[in-house]
Design an enzyme around this catalytic site. Sequence first.
Site, PDB file in Angstrom:
ATOM      1  N   ASN A 131      -1.450  -1.922   9.846  1.00 40.50           N
ATOM      2  CA  ASN A 131      -1.870  -2.911   8.838  1.00 40.50           C
ATOM      3  C   ASN A 131      -2.900  -3.888   9.393  1.00 40.50           C
ATOM      4  O   ASN A 131      -3.864  -4.250   8.732  1.00 40.50           O
ATOM      5  CB  ASN A 131      -0.664  -3.702   8.301  1.00 40.50           C
ATOM      6  CG  ASN A 131       0.222  -2.860   7.407  1.00 40.50           C
ATOM      7  OD1 ASN A 131      -0.227  -1.870   6.832  1.00 40.50           O
ATOM      8  ND2 ASN A 131       1.492  -3.222   7.309  1.00 40.50           N
ATOM      9  N   ASN A 135      -2.486   2.817   3.348  1.00 39.27           N
ATOM     10  CA  ASN A 135      -1.912   4.142   3.614  1.00 39.27           C
ATOM     11  C   ASN A 135      -2.675   5.239   2.874  1.00 39.27           C
ATOM     12  O   ASN A 135      -2.765   6.370   3.350  1.00 39.27           O
ATOM     13  CB  ASN A 135      -0.447   4.175   3.169  1.00 39.27           C
ATOM     14  CG  ASN A 135       0.458   3.435   4.119  1.00 39.27           C
ATOM     15  OD1 ASN A 135       0.265   3.485   5.346  1.00 39.27           O
ATOM     16  ND2 ASN A 135       1.424   2.710   3.582  1.00 39.27           N
ATOM     17  N   ASP A 187       6.697   1.226   1.915  1.00 39.40           N
ATOM     18  CA  ASP A 187       6.404   0.217   0.879  1.00 39.40           C
ATOM     19  C   ASP A 187       7.261   0.483  -0.360  1.00 39.40           C
ATOM     20  O   ASP A 187       7.807  -0.441  -0.974  1.00 39.40           O
ATOM     21  CB  ASP A 187       4.937   0.277   0.450  1.00 39.40           C
ATOM     22  CG  ASP A 187       3.957   0.092   1.573  1.00 39.40           C
ATOM     23  OD1 ASP A 187       3.771   1.024   2.366  1.00 39.40           O
ATOM     24  OD2 ASP A 187       3.399  -1.004   1.672  1.00 39.40           O
ATOM     25  N   HIS A 218       9.574   0.245   7.939  1.00 42.57           N
ATOM     26  CA  HIS A 218       8.901  -0.991   8.370  1.00 42.57           C
ATOM     27  C   HIS A 218       8.923  -2.074   7.287  1.00 42.57           C
ATOM     28  O   HIS A 218       9.364  -3.184   7.498  1.00 42.57           O
ATOM     29  CB  HIS A 218       7.432  -0.697   8.707  1.00 42.57           C
ATOM     30  CG  HIS A 218       7.208   0.372   9.717  1.00 42.57           C
ATOM     31  ND1 HIS A 218       7.417   0.203  11.070  1.00 42.57           N
ATOM     32  CD2 HIS A 218       6.762   1.643   9.565  1.00 42.57           C
ATOM     33  CE1 HIS A 218       7.095   1.319  11.708  1.00 42.57           C
ATOM     34  NE2 HIS A 218       6.705   2.203  10.823  1.00 42.57           N
ATOM     35  N   ASP A 228       0.854  -1.203   0.000  1.00 46.53           N
ATOM     36  CA  ASP A 228       0.000   0.000   0.000  1.00 46.53           C
ATOM     37  C   ASP A 228       0.886   1.248   0.000  1.00 46.53           C
ATOM     38  O   ASP A 228       0.864   2.053   0.936  1.00 46.53           O
ATOM     39  CB  ASP A 228      -0.965   0.010   1.193  1.00 46.53           C
ATOM     40  CG  ASP A 228      -0.259   0.049   2.540  1.00 46.53           C
ATOM     41  OD1 ASP A 228      -0.873   0.550   3.518  1.00 46.53           O
ATOM     42  OD2 ASP A 228       0.913  -0.389   2.649  1.00 46.53           O
TER      43      ASP A 228
HETATM   44  O1  RIB Z   1       2.437   0.255  10.758  1.00 45.11           O
HETATM   45  C1  RIB Z   1       3.317   0.387   9.685  1.00 45.11           C
HETATM   46  C2  RIB Z   1       2.734  -0.208   8.450  1.00 45.11           C
HETATM   47  O2  RIB Z   1       1.517   0.466   8.110  1.00 45.11           O
HETATM   48  C3  RIB Z   1       3.632  -0.051   7.222  1.00 45.11           C
HETATM   49  O3  RIB Z   1       3.386  -1.105   6.337  1.00 45.11           O
HETATM   50  C4  RIB Z   1       3.165   1.240   6.630  1.00 45.11           C
HETATM   51  O4  RIB Z   1       3.440   1.326   5.239  1.00 45.11           O
HETATM   52  C5  RIB Z   1       1.686   1.146   6.865  1.00 45.11           C
HETATM   53  O5  RIB Z   1       1.133   0.356   5.813  1.00 45.11           O
HETATM   54 CA    CA Z   2       2.740  -0.552   4.068  1.00 47.83          CA
END
Ligand code: RIB
Ligand code: CA
Length: 306
Positions: free
Chosen positions: A165, A40, A16, A235, A11
């Site tokens: 997520n 996102n 990402d 992340h 996303d």
């Molecule tokens: O909490 C972080 C996650 O949520 C990452 O994947 C960020 O891109 C959002 O999607």
């Molecule tokens: Ca993400």
Amino acid sequence: MSTTPILLDCDPGHDDAIALLLALASPEVELLGVTTVAGNQTLEKTTANAIRVLEFSGHTDVQVAAGADRPLLREQYVAADVHGDTGLDGPDLPPPRSQPVAQHAVDFLAERIRSSVRPVTLIPTGPLTNLALLLALHPDARPERIVLMGGAIAEGNVTPAAEFNIWCDPEAAARVFASGLDVTMVGLDVTHKALFTQAHVGRLAGRVGEMVAELLRFYGTFHRKVYGFEGSPIHDAVAVAHVLDSGLVETLERNVEIDTESELCRGRTVVDLWRRTTREPNAHVGVEIDSDGFLELLIERLNSLE
Ligand code: RIB
Ligand code: CA
């Protein structure tokens, strides 16, 4: 070296986008395709962003398929406070020149998994809606392994109790963790320990490195304001890096259940870290990270892109 076939379900989203670039720069994996999900930002924006990054980095051969435009049950919620109105605020990336394939992401994932000569690793880095739908609609097309960015043992970001997520689509996450598949959970407990600081930004080179620096300039403002971090957690790139080098993230086999009932703890990944229940382990849960190893790998690979 045999390469691992992977699919990235994402996303974009700043982290990402960096995870996608890491996958593109890494000979250990063969990227069979990219699928997108609302998270996102809206599906339209996350899909456009995936295409923009592929076009910017010269990888127009990689196909993108758009998936779910909202969670299974919950209302759609976007993280514009983190990723901006475009979902990739910061760099002035040109609008996408191409469209996603006509096929829905869920059918695209199934087809790529079925046709791959070697077992496929699926790397979800957004809400798990597409994966839950894949399990329901194509029960024969099962990835060999799932390495997802999501959840946390003891943290929360979108709420005090939950990671974004999983919180976005807790019902989808519950289905994934109950699937019996080989699931690895790369959560906030490890991603928050590997911050990409200004010193790391200063080592980025080339046009891709410069674009990533612009992404991080925007993305870093949220993390400085909310967490007081002098750096950004990338992340989603940690999930990709773990597929490249499983020594980077230490995991423990534990039971993970998802709270889909309460409002206060909606989307919490309840990790039975100390084995206090008789619930069987159903995931490899990330507990430690070689931060320097991850950050050095990420810088080296980003700088290798033209
Ligand atoms: O909490 C972080 C996650 O949520 C990452 O994947 C960020 O891109 C959002 O999607
Ligand atoms: Ca993400």
